[in-house]
Each structure stands twice: as structure tokens, then as C-alpha cells.
Enzyme design. Structure first.
Site, PDB file in Angstrom:
ATOM      1  N   GLU A 424       0.829  -1.212   0.000  1.00 53.02           N
ATOM      2  CA  GLU A 424       0.000   0.000   0.000  1.00 53.02           C
ATOM      3  C   GLU A 424       0.858   1.255   0.000  1.00 53.02           C
ATOM      4  OE1 GLU A 424      -3.407   0.783  -0.189  1.00 53.02           O
ATOM      5  OE2 GLU A 424      -3.195  -1.206  -1.056  1.00 53.02           O
ATOM      6  N   ASP A 426       5.219   2.138  -0.607  1.00 50.86           N
ATOM      7  CA  ASP A 426       6.503   2.189   0.088  1.00 50.86           C
ATOM      8  C   ASP A 426       6.547   3.442   0.954  1.00 50.86           C
ATOM      9  OD1 ASP A 426       9.688   1.545  -0.071  1.00 50.86           O
ATOM     10  OD2 ASP A 426       9.329   3.709  -0.249  1.00 50.86           O
TER      11      ASP A 426
END
Ligand SMILES: Cc1cc2nc3c(=O)[nH]c(=O)nc-3n(C[C@H](O)[C@H](O)[C@H](O)COP(=O)(O)OP(=O)(O)OC[C@H]3O[C@@H](n4cnc5c(N)ncnc54)[C@H](O)[C@@H]3O)c2cc1C
Ligand SMILES: Cc1cc2nc3c(=O)[nH]c(=O)nc-3n(C[C@H](O)[C@H](O)[C@H](O)COP(=O)(O)OP(=O)(O)OC[C@H]3O[C@@H](n4cnc5c(N)ncnc54)[C@H](O)[C@@H]3O)c2cc1C
Ligand SMILES: [Ca+2]
Lengths: 664, 664
Positions: A424, A426
Site C-alpha cells: 500500500e 513504500d
């Protein structure tokens, strides 16, 4: 054997009403009641046992996961659990499974990106699990840069179909959870190509496996990506690899809420604004922040209880040694993490509110708060997950050698948690997005466009870049207004400093790239301010229960002053506080540690975790650590025989000096 | 298939002579030659394969370890390897095994604490591995506090024996490597009791297992402590649990170099000073610092190569995307770790010298430098292992999602490395020892007793607490003298500040306890100064090879300025530098990143690690990452069948809506 509570004495010391705190932690009496009941239900069900999980082979672990997922579903149906109860049950089963992605990504993607018609067609099947889906975005060669995905979806006007294809090795889908072995369907992200023209990345519902015998459909190559970090942990999940060889799907399986392709192959935008998809992201990231507080509180619960059991040094006249929790170094490492768990809990709750607010506004066609909400959730996801990952490992270290045993529960918790820093978004890439938003906000100051929501403080930038911190004595640091202003000043000054440095570059993009490390620090400062301010806001509410609010105030101060000490360079170098004031904050922090000390066991009891969920001998409720560690050791397969397998071939020849002739 | 070097272009860019750097890294041409030859030997031997290690069950992994250890010993004998070569071979086998403790702890303990006679009796057997030994100090209830051990050794004058006994559950020996399944002997630490009098903890050689059939001797209960962090990793080691039920050993098996028990049961001190044992500790910790640079360099090598292969965003006109190594955030996270690897290498080398120096002095009855050497090795062990543990995880994160795969090598490296923060002294406990030494040093200033060795700078405390940093422009930060003075000023001022705060307490022990968190920070500052100063000293030597010294200077500056930025609060709040100078340092740091960028691949090539040793697809020499990841995935046992085991029992009933009737 009579049950002894080795932590009873600690529990007696608590200076507040634990039962009331349990409700604060759960969010409401209703939520508490569900969580309490469902967690016991899971803990008492033998199918959900997990104490031998780290010893299973990959295949056995996976089969065990399938069994648990099926059993959970069976129980959900039998007991007619509500959606909330079902979710809670899956949570307490505490074993990553394809169902996480089915409920957490596949369904939300269809809800967020599918038309009414598509939702009506697919969602009922998905809700009944007649189909099982995953979210297939990332590819072997492309993760963060979604726009760079290579998978293609070419429209074929002759058959009214899309042809999904993986043109290169690097375009293989890679990572989607639930894809490897279970999912029958996927939302696949691919470049939409019509008549040779590339319209960018869009989502498509693709069936992957036969609903009759589960074999992959023609043109589909699918498998598991292999072992991941640790034993047990995320290896229960079938993160998958997927290649398409010209797989055809009907046109109406492109998710068409935002843009459509007509029968004639015309590409069109609907009147639904693209920003809508941000709504889904806000939702998903809010759950990630909630999960952070749960993972963190779990690690903290283990380390805190064990630190009260563990004794080392300081025995006087043959008496017992000192509990390690009484060492100031232990406190200065552990208590801020306890405070962080509460801080993340409350900011998570606030995000839930934010999501509801955003959704409501979207429905009223008000998109004004969306960019700010989007930036803020991105940043909070990043900051809370990074802190939690580090904190779990710190909790493990706080347990000394025994923290390294699987039976401490901390190794698996770490291994299963850390991908939250990567999936979701980095965490660094997310902070760069926050920074971009902050720079935009700064650049628009004075243009009449007032910063909103969590950036509202930027509207007072003139004051914040000039104000002087008024702390003169340590206890001045206990004033919420003082803390808040220091954090606001630091965040504002760091953003403004970055904006100034940026303005020296003729090419702003070059400047942004060059200064990106500093920009990330400014973004972190901004996000930490949000967390501190939401904690303070929480304390402005009525909070019933003897001593409850008082404890939370102490934790809030610990959280803030700990951050201040950790990032002292930021605060002092921006002139937000003086070195002297920094020293006073540190002094106050030490006092706060002493103040909270008697209550810490009760503060982790308030999480109301069962021993099953904790999954840790060091963290067990009754503190009977040593007997349990000792008993557990003998269960290792290596202890099935006293003389190990391999002795005759590989040890005896050495001892007997026959190694030269040994056949190895 | 033709071999392509995907990193060839990067290698061409290097601005220095890699072959010469390899020799600098190895320490000497001789060391390089051995390391190079032996690492290839190991890499080419199929018995030493380790690419499927994380998939093995505990029992299979352990048997595989026994096989490797035996094979290594066989090769050592067949090839008549020297001690250094044998050690290098064991190192490159890269799988923790009982031999580590036999050679690394059992033998050194006998050498350090045994009399001449005892050494003559036991060492030849140990060198030939006719006996295999371990080091059994830690107990279930007692680790850091060695003086609190509970195991007893009662002298029985009737039989001239000691009776070794475990009086409680918590006195069970717990953790010793090699103990669980292999060791025939142990050096056991126990309280010496003569005639009811407790003489404290001493070492005893105790036989544990029959040399005929390996079964435990009467009165001995021994086994493995069970699974530890991760898969593969340290689970190849049989860390053990051990209980004694009145086990008798001859009197001459107490290690009697420092103190003796006579036939009559008289306890006596020999003229060998107790401090001698510090010598062994200096030795062992020096090897731990060396290991830190190896583990760190390995992680950095993986992350650096992959960061040059990985591309994400920034594609222009359909060209390739940007290598992630070119992002300043990636550089600011990665390059300091590269610099740290070199820094730890050089401080490790210096420690080797220090050990030799201390040994020589001891032989000449000069104990004057011992306390300082002891404190300095304790501190360096702590600081380098903590930094390395964090750095390995940071390297994993730097690899994005793919770093989470076992095949990246980073999860196992992390899991196997982290106990270094705990064994041979918990890192916080060690820093408290350093702090104690520093406070003593400060308190003796001006008493005529001049601080020596790494604390010599304290002799200039008056200057250091008043001096002003002279940096005016960013490039002023490139002067070693400037860096050194800033680090000395920071360390000295932090120590002095602690000493001042301490003096306000009437009870110094109470003060030490209360201020211990600050004291730990002062100790860290002192240790970082040592590392920086040893790097600078190294650069004062002649270093041949085109551009080699230049690169090292850049790395040294990166290391120092990175620390300065990370601990900016320390530097500014002590007035060692001004905020403005801090900002200039940061500016200079950015320039240094650009400067080192072209050479980074060559700088990790200089470690000369084989692909076998690295054990990482992401770090493979040729950079052919994607094909290898893809091929590797299919080897997972889960991929043996397309439809997973468990489909019929646990997935089909869900899809077919038969779950209520399913028997799970
Ligand atoms: C356990 C797990 C589960 C997952 N589940 C799913 C799933 O269900 N479905 C799915 O589609 N995907 C899934 N993913 C994939 C995940 O979303 C990606 O791994 C994630 O988006 C990160 O992308 P990446 O791996 O390409 O990292 P990269 O982008 O390759 O990151 C590598 C490094 O480059 C840096 N970097 C990249 N871009 C920039 C930039 N512009 N500026 C500065 N630095 C940059 C990063 O900070 C990082 O240090 C999962 C991953 C994991 C590990
Ligand atoms: C993989 C592994 C291999 C090992 N191998 C061996 C071996 O071969 N032989 C052997 O004998 N032992 C071995 N050990 C044991 C190891 O040496 C101990 O674990 C280590 O000394 C730490 O002690 P502990 O576990 O008791 O930690 P504890 O001392 O219990 O630490 C718990 C916490 O208390 C804190 N603490 C403790 N004392 C103080 C204090 N005075 N002031 C402030 N804080 C304090 C610590 O910082 C830590 O946070 C091994 C351990 C591991 C993990
Ligand atoms: Ca800092």
C-alpha cells in the site's frame, strides 16, 4: 496445580480503573463487548491453535491456513455473525490468509471502481464467497510506479473483448496475496490499449481458475512466489505470480465507474471524478494505521509483562534481584512505545472519522478536503508502520536473549508485520507525496487559499516561524498548548526551510529530487504533529473512569516529549526550542516514566488480549514464564531423540578420528 | 545462454582500482589471497549448497548442519589447511554450527582460564575434536548478571570432587550453542561452594555425554531450547538446555588459572591477576566487531546492486525508468551504510591491534591499559552490532517488496545476525559499563592520572568544552581535524554534563541509575568518536592503488557527517556546532553522495563476496535479478501441484456453498 498470578502485585499497583480503560482502548463499549467475546471464542477453539505454527513446513502451514479460513467462515455462518463480528473473528485468528485480500482489497476495489451494474453482478457472489478474489496490481518489475505497469488489456472490437497479456517477464504479476493458490478471480491492473492507443492503467475483473476443479483457465500461468521472511508469519499467505497469454474477457469486466470503453471502442470519462479512488485509499490506509496500533500494543504487552517478571542484578542481602522494568534505560526504551501504541490507537480512530467525513463530502460533490485527507493518510500510514516495525524489534531486544526464541512470539510478529512498511505504498515514496503536498501548501500561503484540516496550522506560519517557546521549568512541558506549539513550530519551520531551498533551483523538479531527503524529514515532522495533536484532542473529551484520563495524559506527554528528545536536532536547529528547554523536556520525561511505572502492567492489560492472541510465553497473563519456557523447549522435534539423527554419520566419525574415511 | 553482466556499465564507471581496494578490505594481500581461494572452494562444493536452507524442517536443517560441519572438517584435514584457512572456510560455509562455539568459546575459555597443566591435558583433544565443547554460562533465569548464576559446584573433600547441581528450574543452563545435541563437554559456570561458603562464580570442565554412544551421562538432562527467530538462520544451531542432578567431576576440572581449590578444600588466589580474563573478552568482542563489518557489508552489497538494477518512475519518452539508486532518499539511506561497513572494518582491524598490544602488556605485567581497552571493546561491540542489525533491516526495506522474499537473502541475514546485540553482553548493559568508565575518567581529570588510549581526548577537556567549531562553508566539513574536534567536543561535553548532573545526587549509585538513559547516550557519543577517529587514522597511512584513498576519504566523510546529522541534537545542544554549521554539514553530505555514486557498485565488489556467500538473488553479481526470481519461485513446495493440497476439504466447500456441512 493451583494457578498463581505472578503479576498480581503489579496489577494491584495500578492507579486507574482498568475496566474503563479497556473500553477506551476498544473505542466503545459495543466494540469492547464484541472484541472480548469473539477473541475468547477464537481462543477456545482448538482448530485455531497456533502455538506450533513456526514449526510447520510451508505446505503444512498453508493447508493449516486453508483449514482455519474455512473453519472461520463456517463459524461466521453458523453463528450468524455480523460483518463487524466476522471481521473481528478473522482478526483474532491471526493468520494471514487469502480472505484478507478477498475482503480487504478485492471487494473494496469493485465497490470503489465498479459501476452500479458491476457491483450488483459481482458483489453478491463475492459476499457469499462463491468466488474468491485478489488484487493484482504489482508486477515483477513494477511496484511503486503503478503507471509503469506493463500488462496490457487490448480491446478487440470484433469480439467485444479485452485481451489481457503479459508481454515481458517483468510484466508478470508478482506479490498479490491470495493469488498463488486460491483466488478464482482477480482485479487485474493493466494498460488499456484501444486501436494502438495507450489509455493508461485500468482495473479489470479476470477469472483465473475454473470454478469446477480449480485448475487455471487457458492462457493463465499462476503459482506462489515462494518463501518470505521468517517462519510461520506471512508464509501462510499465497502471494502469487501470474502470467497471461492472451486471455480474453468480456468488455463489461473492465471496472468502469470512472472511465468506460464503449462497444465501438470509444474511451470515455464518466462524470464521476477520478479523485473518488482516493476514497478507497483513505479507507485502506486507515485500517493499516489501526493495525499498527494493534501490532505495536501486542509487542509492548509482551515486553512490558516480561520486563516485570525478569529480574537481573541489584539483589541486596540475598533478596530477589531488581525487576528489569525498574531500570531507567529499560523504561526509556519501553514506555515511549507503550505511549505510541495509545497514540496510534487514537489517531487511527480519528482517521476512521476522517474517512466517514470524506465519504460524506464526496457524496455531496465536495472534493475540497480530499487532497489533504489523502496526504494525511499517506503520511500517517508511513509514520505509524515504520515506527511499529522498529518498535516490535525493540521490544524483542528488551526481552534479552529469550526474545529471540520463537516462543516469545516477537520474531513472528516482526516478520509478519514489516511488509506493512512496503505494501500500500513504500513508506518513503509516501512521505515524498506528503512533502509534495506540503510544498504546495506553503507555496499557496497568502494566496487566499487557506490550508485546511491537518495543515491548518500552516495558516499561522508567520507566528510559528517567530514564536518563542515559553518553557522555563520542566513542568511547563506538561501544558498541551506548549507541546503543540513546539511541534507546530518545528513542522512549519522545516517546511518553510525546504520551500526556501527549493526556490533556489531553476528547475523545481530537480530541486525536489536534490532535496528529497530533507523533504522526507519535513514530512515526518508534519505527521508526528498530527499524531500528537490528535492525542491532545482526544484528551479534551470526557473520559470516564477513575484515573483513566490522568494516565492517558501522562502517556500523551511521554509520547510527545519522547519524540522531542529523539528529534531534538530538528527542534533546536529550527529554533523552535532552546537547548536548555530540550534538557528540561528530558528531565520531565524521566519524571513521567516514574509516574507511569506503577500502572504499566494495567495499561497493557487494558488491551484485553488473550494469551492465544498474544502467542507469547514471555507475555502470558500470569507471568509464569520460566516453567512454560522450559516445558515448551522439549516439544521441539530435535528433542524427539536424545542422540540426534546424524550422530553416526557426522559426529561420531569426528570424535573417533575417522573423518578422512567418512562418506559424507 | 550467454552470460550478460547487467551491471557492467556500473562497473565501468568506478573511479578507482577495485583490485587494490579488495586488498585494503581484506586487510592484506595474504588475507585477500586466502579469503578469495577459500571462498571459491566453498562455493564450488555441492555439500555446502545453502539455497534451499530456509525451506528445511528443523530436523533436516540440523542434520544438514552436522553434515556440513563434518565435511568442512574433512576438507580442512585433507587439504591440511592452516588455522587461518580453516577459520576462513568455516566462515564461508555460513551456517551457524556447534563448531563456532567449540573453536570460538570452549577452546579460548580453557586457554584463558586453565592452568598450563589443564591446557596440556584438554587442548590437544579439543584441537583434534576428540572432544567437542561448548560454553555454558547463561541460565534460564540469569544472563546479564553472571554473578547471580545459581548452578552450584560443591567441593566434596571426601572424594576430592566437585558436585555440580542445578538447584532450581531457573538455574537450568539455557542458550549455550552446541550444547543441545552435540557437545561432549562444556565449560560450566557455577558458584563454588566450599564447606558452606560461597566463593562466587567459577568455570568447570564437565563431560556431558558418553564418548562411546553420545548418550548423556548420569545426572545430566540435556536438550535443545527450540525454534528461534526466522527460518534457516540460527536454527541450525543446537542452543541447549541443561540440568545437573549432583554430577561429580574431579577437582582438577575446575579452571584454576586465577584461583584454586586445594586437596584440603582451601580456596586460594594465584598470582595471576583476575584482569587476565578481560584479555579473552577483548579477543572475543574484537571478532564480533569484525563480524559486524562482514554482515553489514553483505547486506549493503545486496541492496546496492539491486538498487542499481531496480528502476522505478521517471521514464522519459518511453525510455527506461530511473535506477532507484539515483534517488537522493535511497542514497541518503544506503550510502551511509556502505560507509559504515568500511568504518567498522577499520575499527575492527584496529581492535585486532589493540588485542595484540594488550596481550603483550599483560605478559610484561602491565595492566594499566586494560580497563580502557575493556571499556572500549565493550562499547564498540555494542555500537557496531546495534548499527549493523538496524542496517540489515534498512537494506531489506531499500529493496522494496522483493527484499521480503527469502531469496533476497536479507531476512535470513537479519535473523541470524541480531543475537549479536544480545550475546556476549546485552548492548545496553555494555554501554552502561562504558558510561561507568567514562564517569570515572571524568572524575579523575586533574588528579594527575592522565586518560589513556581512546579516552586521551578527555585530557583536553578544557579546550573541548570551550572550543568553537570553525566551519564557515560546506567544504570546511571535509577537514579531518574539523570533524574530529566536533566529535570530541560532543563526546566530552556529554560526559561532562552527565558528571555534573551526577554530582547533584547524594547517592552516586542512585544518580547513575536515574540518569542512565543519558549516560548511555554519552557512551554512544564516545564510541562513535572512536570509530570516526580510527577511520581518519587509517587514512593517514599510505594506501596504494589508483583512486583508492580518495574513495575512502569520501566514505569517511560520509560516515562522520551522517552521524552528525543523525545526532544533530547532541552536537547542537552541547554547542559543539551551530545550527548553521549543521545545515552546512548536511549540504556537504549531499555532495558526497553524488561524488561516491559512480563508484558504489565497485565499492561493494571490493568485498569480493561470491554469489554463494551472498546467498541473494537481488545481490547476484551479474544483476540478472528478474529471471532468477522468476525461476526460483517455482521451486517452492507449494508449486509442486497447481491445485493445492487442501482444495477439496477447505476451498471447494466454500465456493460450492457447502461449508455448513463440511467436516473441517
Ligand atoms: C507481503 C506483501 C504483500 C503484498 N500484497 C500485494 C497485493 O496483494 N497486491 C499487489 O498488487 N501488490 C502487493 N504487494 C506489492 C507491494 O504493493 C509493493 O511491493 C509496494 O508497492 C512497493 O513497491 P516495490 O516492491 O516495487 O518497491 P520499489 O518501488 O522497487 O522500492 C525499492 C526502493 O526504491 C525506492 N523508491 C522507489 N521509487 C522511488 C522514488 N520515486 N523516489 C525515491 N525512492 C523511490 C523505495 O523507497 C525503495 O527503497 C505486496 C508486497 C508484499 C511485500
Ligand atoms: C542466539 C544466542 C546464543 C547464545 N549463546 C550462548 C552461549 O553459547 N553460552 C552462554 O552462556 N550464553 C549464550 N547466550 C546467552 C546470552 O549471553 C544472554 O542472552 C545475554 O547475556 C543477555 O542476557 P539475558 O538474556 O539474561 O538478558 P537480560 O539481562 O534479561 O536482559 C533483558 C533486558 O533487561 C535489561 N537489563 C538487564 N540488566 C540491566 C541493568 N543492569 N541495567 C539496565 N538494563 C538491564 C537489558 O538491557 C534487556 O533490555 C546466547 C544467547 C542467544 C540469544
Ligand atoms: Ca536525532
Amino acid at each position: 496445580m493451583e494457578a498463581v498470578d505472578y503479576l498480581a502485585e503489579e496489577r494491584r499497583k495500578a492507579e486507574f480503573d482498568v475496566e474503563e480503560m479497556k473500553i477506551v482502548w476498544a473505542g466503545s463499549r459495543h466494540a469492547y463487548e464484541i472484541s472480548d467475546r469473539v477473541s475468547r471464542l477464537v481462543a477456545s477453539d482448538p482448530v485455531f491453535r497456533k502455538d506450533n505454527r513456526t514449526m510447520l513446513s510451508r505446505k503444512d502451514l498453508f493447508k493449516d491456513t486453508l483449514r482455519k479460513a474455512a473453519h472461520a467462515w463456517k463459524r461466521i455462518i453458523e453463528l450468524r455473525l455480523s460483518e463487524e463480528e466476522a471481521k473481528t473473528l478473522r482478526f483474532y485468528v491471526d493468520q494471514p490468509a487469502y480472505t484478507d485480500l478477498h475482503w480487504g482489497m478485492f471487494i473494496p476495489a469493485i465497490k470503489g471502481q465498479g459501476t452500479e451494474e458491476q457491483q450488483q453482478k459481482w458483489l453478491p457472489m463475492a459476499y457469499k464467497m462463491q468466488i474468491i478474489g485478489c488484487y493484482a496490481q504489482t508486477e515483477l518489475g513494477h511496484g511503486s510506479n503503478v503507471q509503469g505497469l506493463e500488462t496490457t488489456a487490448k480491446f478487440d472490437p470484433q469480439t467485444d473483448e479485452f485481451v489481457i497479456h503479459s508481454p515481458t517477464l517483468t510484466s508478470s504479476k508478482w506479490w498479490p496475496g491470495g493469488l498463488g493458490k486460491v483466488s478464482t478471480h482477480a482485479v487485474v491492473y493493466a494498460r488499456l490499449i484501444i486501436d494502438g492507443q495507450d489509455h493508461g492503467v485500468h482495473g479489470f475483473i479476470v477469472q483465473l481458475r475454473s470454478l469446477d476443479d480449480h485448475s487455471p483457465l487457458p492462457g493463465i500461468t499462476v503459482g506462489d512466489v515462494g518463501m518470505k521472511f521468517g517462519s510461520g508469519a506471512y508464509n501462510s499467505m499465497d502471494n502469487g505470480v501470474l502470467r497471461f497469454d492472451h486471455v480474453r474477457i468480456p468488455r463489461n469486466q473492465m471496472l468502469m465507474r470512472v472511465s468506460q470503453v464503449t462497444r465501438e471502442g470509444k474511451y470515455m470519462q464518466s462524470d464521476v471524478p477520478r479523485q473518488l479512488v482516493y476514497g478507497t485509499m483513505v479507507y485502506v490506509r486507515q485500517t493499516i494505521v489501526s493495525d499498527a496500533s494493534r501490532a505495536l500494543s501486542r509487542a509492548v504487552c509482551i515486553a512490558t509483562r516480561y520486563s516485570a517478571v525478569r529480574r537481573q542484578f541489584g539483589s541486596q542481602n540475598g533478596g530477589p534481584e531488581t525487576q528489569v522494568i525498574n531500570y531507567k534505560t529499560q523504561q526509556s526504551r519501553l514506555f515511549p512505545l507503550l505511549a505510541s501504541a495509545y497514540a496510534f490507537k487514537f489517531v487511527g480512530e480519528w482517521l476512521k472519522w476522517l474517512y466517514a467525513d470524506v465519504t460524506q463530502r464526496l457524496e455531496a460533490n465536495d472534493f475540497s478536503t480530499l487532497p489533504e485527507a489523502h496526504a494525511c493518510t499517506a503520511g500517517l500510514k508511513s509514520v505509524t508502520t515504520s515506527a511499529t516495525a522498529d518498535a516490535i524489534e525493540e521490544c524483542r531486544k528488551l526481552c534479552g536473549g529469550h526474545g529471540y526464541l520463537s516462543s516469545s512470539g516477537l520474531p513472528e510478529l516482526f516478520a509478519v508485520y514489516i511488509p506493512a512498511c512496503t505494501y500500500e505504498g513504500d513508506n518513503i515514496v509516501l512521505l515524498l507525496q506528503v512533502a509534495r503536498f506540503l510544498m504546495k501548501t506553503v507555496s499557496q500561503l497568502g494566496s487566499g487559499k487557506n490550508p485546511v484540516g491537518t495543515t491548518a496550522y500552516m495558516g499561522r506560519v508567520e507566528h510559528l516561524t517567530q514564536c518563542n517557546c515559553e518553557v522555563q521549568r520542566a513542568e511547563d512541558w506538561l501544558k498541551p498548548s506548549v507541546i503543540l506549539e513546539a511541534f507546530e513550530a518545528r513542522a512549519a519551520r522545516m517546511s518553510v526551510a525546504c520551500a526556501k531551498s527549493l526556490s533556489k533551483f531553476s528547475n523545481p523538479e530537480e530541486g525536489f529530487a536534490e532535496l528529497s531527503a530533507d523533504l522526507v524529514e519535513a514530512a515526518v515532522a508534519h505527521c508526528q504533529l498530527i499524531i500528537v495533536s490528535k492525542f491532545i484532542e482526544k484528551l479534551q473529551q470526557d473520559i470516564p473512569g477513575k484515573g483513566v484520563k490522568r494516565q492517558l495524559e501522562t502517556l500523551c506527554n511521554i509520547y510527545a516529549l519522547y519524540l522531542l528528545h529523539k528529534h531534538l536536532g530538528d527542534f533546536i536547529s529550527t529554533g523552535s526550542i532552546s537547548p536548555k528547554q530540550g534538557a528540561l523536556a528530558n528531565e520531565q520525561l524521566r519524571l513521567l516514566y516514574s509516574q507511569v511505572r506503577p500502572s504499566v502492567i494495567a495499561l497493557v492489560d487494558a488491551f484485553n488480549y488473550t494469551d492465544h492472541y498474544l502467542g507469547s510465553i514471555l507475555g502470558c497473563y500470569d507471568g509464569n514464564v520460566y516453567q512454560k519456557l522450559y516445558d515448551e523447549a522439549w516439544k521441539d522435534p530435535l528433542n524427539e531423540t536424545v542422540v540426534p539423527d546424524g550422530y553416526h554419520e557426522y559426529i561420531r566419525p569426528i570424535l573417533k578420528q575417522h573423518i578422512r574415511n567418512a562418506r559424507l
